[in-house]
Design a protein around this motif. Structure first.
Motif, mmCIF file in Angstrom:
data_model
loop_
_atom_site.group_PDB
_atom_site.id
_atom_site.type_symbol
_atom_site.label_atom_id
_atom_site.label_comp_id
_atom_site.label_asym_id
_atom_site.label_seq_id
_atom_site.Cartn_x
_atom_site.Cartn_y
_atom_site.Cartn_z
ATOM 1 N N LYS A 233 62.599 76.947 33.257
ATOM 2 C CA LYS A 233 62.970 76.694 31.859
ATOM 3 C C LYS A 233 62.431 77.774 30.927
ATOM 4 C CE LYS A 233 63.608 71.702 32.198
ATOM 5 N NZ LYS A 233 64.977 71.660 31.624
ATOM 6 N N VAL A 234 61.211 78.239 31.179
ATOM 7 C CA VAL A 234 60.655 79.312 30.363
ATOM 8 C C VAL A 234 61.468 80.590 30.517
ATOM 9 C CG1 VAL A 234 58.668 80.860 30.118
ATOM 10 C CG2 VAL A 234 58.300 78.393 30.244
ATOM 11 N N ASP A 235 61.832 80.894 31.756
ATOM 12 C CA ASP A 235 62.598 82.117 32.003
ATOM 13 C C ASP A 235 64.001 82.064 31.411
ATOM 14 O OD1 ASP A 235 60.481 83.222 33.319
ATOM 15 O OD2 ASP A 235 61.241 82.777 35.342
ATOM 16 N N HIS A 236 64.521 80.854 31.219
ATOM 17 C CA HIS A 236 65.878 80.719 30.706
ATOM 18 C C HIS A 236 65.915 80.069 29.321
ATOM 19 C CE1 HIS A 236 66.428 81.093 35.078
ATOM 20 N NE2 HIS A 236 67.609 81.608 34.782
ATOM 21 N N MET A 237 64.755 80.055 28.652
ATOM 22 C CA MET A 237 64.684 79.365 27.371
ATOM 23 C C MET A 237 65.544 80.065 26.322
ATOM 24 S SD MET A 237 60.790 80.271 26.155
ATOM 25 C CE MET A 237 60.950 79.403 24.592
ATOM 26 N N ILE A 238 66.121 79.260 25.457
ATOM 27 C CA ILE A 238 66.954 79.781 24.392
ATOM 28 C C ILE A 238 66.464 79.301 23.025
ATOM 29 C CG2 ILE A 238 69.014 79.990 25.813
ATOM 30 C CD1 ILE A 238 69.981 77.309 24.717
ATOM 31 N N TYR A 239 65.263 78.702 23.040
ATOM 32 C CA TYR A 239 64.756 78.141 21.785
ATOM 33 C C TYR A 239 64.207 79.248 20.890
ATOM 34 C CZ TYR A 239 65.014 74.154 24.855
ATOM 35 O OH TYR A 239 65.463 73.220 25.731
ATOM 36 N N LEU B 35 58.854 72.899 24.732
ATOM 37 C CA LEU B 35 59.344 74.226 24.377
ATOM 38 C C LEU B 35 59.909 74.231 22.953
ATOM 39 C CD1 LEU B 35 61.075 75.241 27.727
ATOM 40 C CD2 LEU B 35 59.004 76.240 26.764
ATOM 41 N N LYS B 36 60.610 73.179 22.595
ATOM 42 C CA LYS B 36 61.183 73.087 21.245
ATOM 43 C C LYS B 36 60.086 72.991 20.193
ATOM 44 C CE LYS B 36 65.598 70.979 22.561
ATOM 45 N NZ LYS B 36 66.447 69.752 22.526
#
Length: 313
Positions: free
Chosen positions: A307-313, A283-284
């Motif tokens: 992780k996609v739904d909560h990604m902050i990148y 993701l990064k």
């Protein structure tokens, strides 16, 4: 990317299918047609696997056509050309029905496996094809690629687990020819790597990307329809570095895709942690499509979804 976030691909068909098949005393593991055997004799098993990945939250569900090229079906069955196309259509319909069951808007991805799958000697992991002409490789891929491209229920074409540089070039030239004679669906190229810097046959990433950049420079349709490049069936420990190395030479900023293997080692109590950390790394880096290959199941896909739904990148 969809709505600014990566798309979640489904996971490996194999282990899920083998587990379901064993409960019926139905063997697919050592069959040269693999999931194709289940598609022929027990398509509901395939549908159940698709449903499990949709339940886990995937955005893309992949057809069970990887191992059933026309050449493979001619080798191991007495199917006519018409029966082969009926089987391909069944694979697409089973995907589509699973999506409909879940009221999902997931995209249907048509899987096109490598020539190594036909050889059935693990060549998809080594890229050792021996003396083979470009014409023979093109004729191997053409029937299934054409069928999936023309099927209205298929959204994406997946040329996956490519272990051989010659084969990669043949596939790229094939899609260019297809685009010159009619509409070409969005497609991705996913290669198999022996380590973090070399395709399975030993070809360096720099050479692979140099070739792709040259083709992309000259072909506008290729730039438009190639939606991702990356790796699958690659070891988890190498996947992140493969992506980084691809990005080093990704001059056209083609989105990247990653779906490696993750076999649970009974002596490795940290495999879940390694998977989770790897997803964070992808993701990064900015991978646009993330999923799993051999050994992955709904658990791993659900982790990606979270992780996609909560990604902050």
């Amino acid at each position: 990317m969809y709505g600014g976030k990566p798309l979640v691909l489904d996971g490996g068909l194999g282990i899920q299918l083998e587990t379901l098949a064993e409960k019926r005393n139905f063997a697919v593991k050592n069959d040269p047609l693999w999931s194709g055997r289940a598609l022929i004799e027990a398509p509901d098993l395939i549908e159940d696997v698709h449903k499990s990945f949709l339940e886990a939250g995937c955005d893309i569900v992949t057809t069970s056509t990887y191992q059933i090229s026309r050449a493979s079906l001619k080798k191991y069955t007495d199917f006519t050309d018409a029966q082969i196309e009926e089987l391909w259509a069944k694979s697409v319909d089973v995907c589509w029905q699973a999506c409909k069951f879940h009221e999902s808007k997931a995209r249907v991805c048509g899987a096109i496996g490598p020539y190594g799958g036909f050889l059935a000697n693990y060549a998809e992991y080594t890229g050792e094809y021996g003396l083979i002409t470009n014409h023979k490789l093109e004729q191997y891929h053409l029937p299934l690629a054409t069928f999936l491209n023309n099927n209205p229920k298929v959204d994406i074409l997946a040329f996956e687990t490519i272990p051989n540089y010659k084969e990669l070039k043949v596939i790229v030239n094939l899609v260019c020819k297809m685009s010159a004679t009619g509409p070409l669906k969005p497609f991705y190229l996913s290669m198999n790597f022996r380590n973090s810097s070399q395709m399975s046959d030993g070809t360096p990433i720099e050479k692979i990307m140099g070739y792709l950049n040259g083709k992309l420079n000259k072909n506008r349709t290729l730039r438009k329809r190639l939606i991702a490049i990356g790796c699958n069936c690659t070891e988890l420990k190498d996947a992140t570095h493969v992506l980084k190395n691809i990005e080093t030479y990704n001059y056209h900023n083609i989105p990247t895709i990653v779906y490696p293997n993750v076999f649970a080692d009974h002596n490795d109590t940290k495999i879940d942690q390694k998977w989770s950390q790897s997803v964070d790394e992808w993701l990064k880096i900015g991978a646009s499509i993330i999923g799993g290959c051999c050994g992955t199941g709904p658990k791993q896909i659900a982790q990606i979804r979270f992780k996609v739904d909560h990604m902050i990148y």
